[in-house]
Design a protein around this motif. Sequence first.
Motif, PDB file in Angstrom:
ATOM      1  N   ALA A 100     -40.982 -14.735   6.119  1.00 46.99           N
ATOM      2  CA  ALA A 100     -39.660 -14.195   5.805  1.00 46.99           C
ATOM      3  C   ALA A 100     -38.681 -14.461   6.941  1.00 46.99           C
ATOM      4  CB  ALA A 100     -39.752 -12.698   5.523  1.00 46.99           C
ATOM      5  N   ILE A 101     -39.139 -14.302   8.170  1.00 44.70           N
ATOM      6  CA  ILE A 101     -38.270 -14.572   9.324  1.00 44.70           C
ATOM      7  C   ILE A 101     -37.923 -16.055   9.391  1.00 44.70           C
ATOM      8  CG2 ILE A 101     -38.178 -14.604  11.851  1.00 44.70           C
ATOM      9  CD1 ILE A 101     -39.913 -11.981  11.687  1.00 44.70           C
ATOM     10  N   GLU A 102     -38.921 -16.912   9.194  1.00 43.13           N
ATOM     11  CA  GLU A 102     -38.657 -18.349   9.194  1.00 43.13           C
ATOM     12  C   GLU A 102     -37.684 -18.722   8.080  1.00 43.13           C
ATOM     13  OE1 GLU A 102     -42.142 -20.816   9.107  1.00 43.13           O
ATOM     14  OE2 GLU A 102     -43.120 -19.612  10.635  1.00 43.13           O
ATOM     15  N   ASP A 103     -37.905 -18.177   6.882  1.00 46.62           N
ATOM     16  CA  ASP A 103     -37.007 -18.451   5.757  1.00 46.62           C
ATOM     17  C   ASP A 103     -35.574 -18.069   6.113  1.00 46.62           C
ATOM     18  OD1 ASP A 103     -39.065 -19.371   4.145  1.00 46.62           O
ATOM     19  OD2 ASP A 103     -39.286 -17.496   3.048  1.00 46.62           O
ATOM     20  N   ALA A 104     -35.407 -16.880   6.680  1.00 45.03           N
ATOM     21  CA  ALA A 104     -34.062 -16.406   7.028  1.00 45.03           C
ATOM     22  C   ALA A 104     -33.410 -17.306   8.067  1.00 45.03           C
ATOM     23  CB  ALA A 104     -34.138 -14.967   7.536  1.00 45.03           C
ATOM     24  N   ARG A 153     -40.464 -25.873   1.593  1.00 46.57           N
ATOM     25  CA  ARG A 153     -41.574 -26.066   0.647  1.00 46.57           C
ATOM     26  C   ARG A 153     -42.853 -26.534   1.336  1.00 46.57           C
ATOM     27  NH1 ARG A 153     -40.794 -27.114  -5.228  1.00 46.57           N
ATOM     28  NH2 ARG A 153     -38.817 -26.403  -4.462  1.00 46.57           N
ATOM     29  N   ARG A 154     -42.778 -27.521   2.199  1.00 43.60           N
ATOM     30  CA  ARG A 154     -43.981 -28.061   2.845  1.00 43.60           C
ATOM     31  C   ARG A 154     -44.671 -26.999   3.693  1.00 43.60           C
ATOM     32  NH1 ARG A 154     -43.606 -32.753   7.136  1.00 43.60           N
ATOM     33  NH2 ARG A 154     -43.379 -34.161   5.388  1.00 43.60           N
ATOM     34  N   ARG A 155     -43.879 -26.289   4.483  1.00 43.10           N
ATOM     35  CA  ARG A 155     -44.447 -25.269   5.371  1.00 43.10           C
ATOM     36  C   ARG A 155     -45.111 -24.147   4.579  1.00 43.10           C
ATOM     37  NH1 ARG A 155     -46.706 -22.727   9.338  1.00 43.10           N
ATOM     38  NH2 ARG A 155     -45.582 -21.014  10.281  1.00 43.10           N
ATOM     39  N   PRO A 204     -20.673 -23.951   5.653  1.00 48.25           N
ATOM     40  CA  PRO A 204     -20.300 -22.596   5.242  1.00 48.25           C
ATOM     41  C   PRO A 204     -19.489 -22.526   3.951  1.00 48.25           C
ATOM     42  CG  PRO A 204     -19.017 -23.293   7.136  1.00 48.25           C
ATOM     43  CD  PRO A 204     -20.070 -24.340   6.910  1.00 48.25           C
ATOM     44  N   HIS A 205     -18.879 -23.629   3.560  1.00 50.43           N
ATOM     45  CA  HIS A 205     -18.068 -23.618   2.336  1.00 50.43           C
ATOM     46  C   HIS A 205     -18.836 -24.124   1.122  1.00 50.43           C
ATOM     47  CE1 HIS A 205     -14.719 -22.478   4.783  1.00 50.43           C
ATOM     48  NE2 HIS A 205     -14.881 -23.539   5.553  1.00 50.43           N
ATOM     49  N   ASP A 206     -20.140 -24.347   1.285  1.00 52.30           N
ATOM     50  CA  ASP A 206     -20.961 -24.846   0.174  1.00 52.30           C
ATOM     51  C   ASP A 206     -22.304 -24.122   0.114  1.00 52.30           C
ATOM     52  OD1 ASP A 206     -21.972 -26.364  -1.922  1.00 52.30           O
ATOM     53  OD2 ASP A 206     -22.516 -28.058  -0.638  1.00 52.30           O
ATOM     54  N   PRO A 207     -22.318 -22.812  -0.146  1.00 56.78           N
ATOM     55  CA  PRO A 207     -23.589 -22.077  -0.212  1.00 56.78           C
ATOM     56  C   PRO A 207     -24.593 -22.671  -1.203  1.00 56.78           C
ATOM     57  CG  PRO A 207     -21.777 -20.535  -0.113  1.00 56.78           C
ATOM     58  CD  PRO A 207     -21.176 -21.905  -0.294  1.00 56.78           C
ATOM     59  N   PRO A 208     -24.189 -23.086  -2.418  1.00 59.65           N
ATOM     60  CA  PRO A 208     -25.183 -23.682  -3.313  1.00 59.65           C
ATOM     61  C   PRO A 208     -25.835 -24.942  -2.717  1.00 59.65           C
ATOM     62  CG  PRO A 208     -23.239 -23.061  -4.564  1.00 59.65           C
ATOM     63  CD  PRO A 208     -22.884 -22.926  -3.112  1.00 59.65           C
ATOM     64  N   GLY A 209     -25.034 -25.761  -2.037  1.00 61.31           N
ATOM     65  CA  GLY A 209     -25.585 -26.958  -1.396  1.00 61.31           C
ATOM     66  C   GLY A 209     -26.537 -26.600  -0.266  1.00 61.31           C
ATOM     67  N   ALA A 210     -26.190 -25.553   0.484  1.00 61.88           N
ATOM     68  CA  ALA A 210     -27.065 -25.102   1.565  1.00 61.88           C
ATOM     69  C   ALA A 210     -28.416 -24.669   1.016  1.00 61.88           C
ATOM     70  CB  ALA A 210     -26.396 -23.965   2.331  1.00 61.88           C
ATOM     71  N   ILE A 211     -28.401 -23.964  -0.096  1.00 64.84           N
ATOM     72  CA  ILE A 211     -29.657 -23.507  -0.711  1.00 64.84           C
ATOM     73  C   ILE A 211     -30.457 -24.698  -1.229  1.00 64.84           C
ATOM     74  CG2 ILE A 211     -30.617 -22.178  -2.642  1.00 64.84           C
ATOM     75  CD1 ILE A 211     -28.279 -20.175  -2.124  1.00 64.84           C
ATOM     76  N   ARG A 212     -29.783 -25.684  -1.784  1.00 66.16           N
ATOM     77  CA  ARG A 212     -30.499 -26.887  -2.254  1.00 66.16           C
ATOM     78  C   ARG A 212     -31.170 -27.609  -1.092  1.00 66.16           C
ATOM     79  NH1 ARG A 212     -25.991 -27.307  -5.552  1.00 66.16           N
ATOM     80  NH2 ARG A 212     -24.989 -28.767  -4.123  1.00 66.16           N
ATOM     81  N   ARG A 213     -30.532 -27.648   0.061  1.00 69.22           N
ATOM     82  CA  ARG A 213     -31.138 -28.303   1.228  1.00 69.22           C
ATOM     83  C   ARG A 213     -32.257 -27.456   1.846  1.00 69.22           C
ATOM     84  NH1 ARG A 213     -25.972 -29.163   1.599  1.00 69.22           N
ATOM     85  NH2 ARG A 213     -25.584 -27.627   3.215  1.00 69.22           N
ATOM     86  N   TYR A 214     -32.132 -26.148   1.730  1.00 69.92           N
ATOM     87  CA  TYR A 214     -33.119 -25.215   2.272  1.00 69.92           C
ATOM     88  C   TYR A 214     -34.457 -25.321   1.547  1.00 69.92           C
ATOM     89  CZ  TYR A 214     -35.401 -20.624   2.024  1.00 69.92           C
ATOM     90  OH  TYR A 214     -36.316 -19.617   1.985  1.00 69.92           O
ATOM     91  N   ARG A 215     -34.428 -25.409   0.238  1.00 66.15           N
ATOM     92  CA  ARG A 215     -35.658 -25.372  -0.566  1.00 66.15           C
ATOM     93  C   ARG A 215     -36.674 -26.434  -0.175  1.00 66.15           C
ATOM     94  NH1 ARG A 215     -32.828 -24.397  -6.336  1.00 66.15           N
ATOM     95  NH2 ARG A 215     -32.430 -22.186  -6.099  1.00 66.15           N
ATOM     96  N   PRO A 216     -36.326 -27.717  -0.159  1.00 68.20           N
ATOM     97  CA  PRO A 216     -37.358 -28.704   0.203  1.00 68.20           C
ATOM     98  C   PRO A 216     -37.803 -28.593   1.655  1.00 68.20           C
ATOM     99  CG  PRO A 216     -35.240 -29.794  -0.130  1.00 68.20           C
ATOM    100  CD  PRO A 216     -35.081 -28.359  -0.538  1.00 68.20           C
ATOM    101  N   GLN A 217     -36.920 -28.122   2.498  1.00 65.66           N
ATOM    102  CA  GLN A 217     -37.290 -27.981   3.911  1.00 65.66           C
ATOM    103  C   GLN A 217     -38.388 -26.939   4.091  1.00 65.66           C
ATOM    104  OE1 GLN A 217     -33.979 -27.160   6.469  1.00 65.66           O
ATOM    105  NE2 GLN A 217     -35.204 -27.328   8.309  1.00 65.66           N
TER     106      GLN A 217
END
Length: 65
Positions: free
Chosen positions: A12-16, A42-44, A27-40
């Motif tokens: 949870a801490i790493e995810d945050a 996933r492996r871990r 900061p002006h593209d939260p949906p894009g940030a979430i899309r980039r977060y997911r694959p990053q």
Amino acid sequence: MLPYLAQGAAMAIEDAAVLAQRLADTPHDPPGAIRRYRPQRRRRTARTQRRAPRTGARYHTAGRA
């Protein structure tokens, strides 16, 4: 997640931290940030999920095992 690697709070801490960084990057593209977060992440998280059952079996054996 199984509780055998003491990873619940750590994940949870790493995810945050990763999500906060992605949001800070764009900061002006939260949906894009979430899309980039997911694959990053996933492996871990997948690696941790694969290791947890082995650790559980190792430390919670019964009998002569």
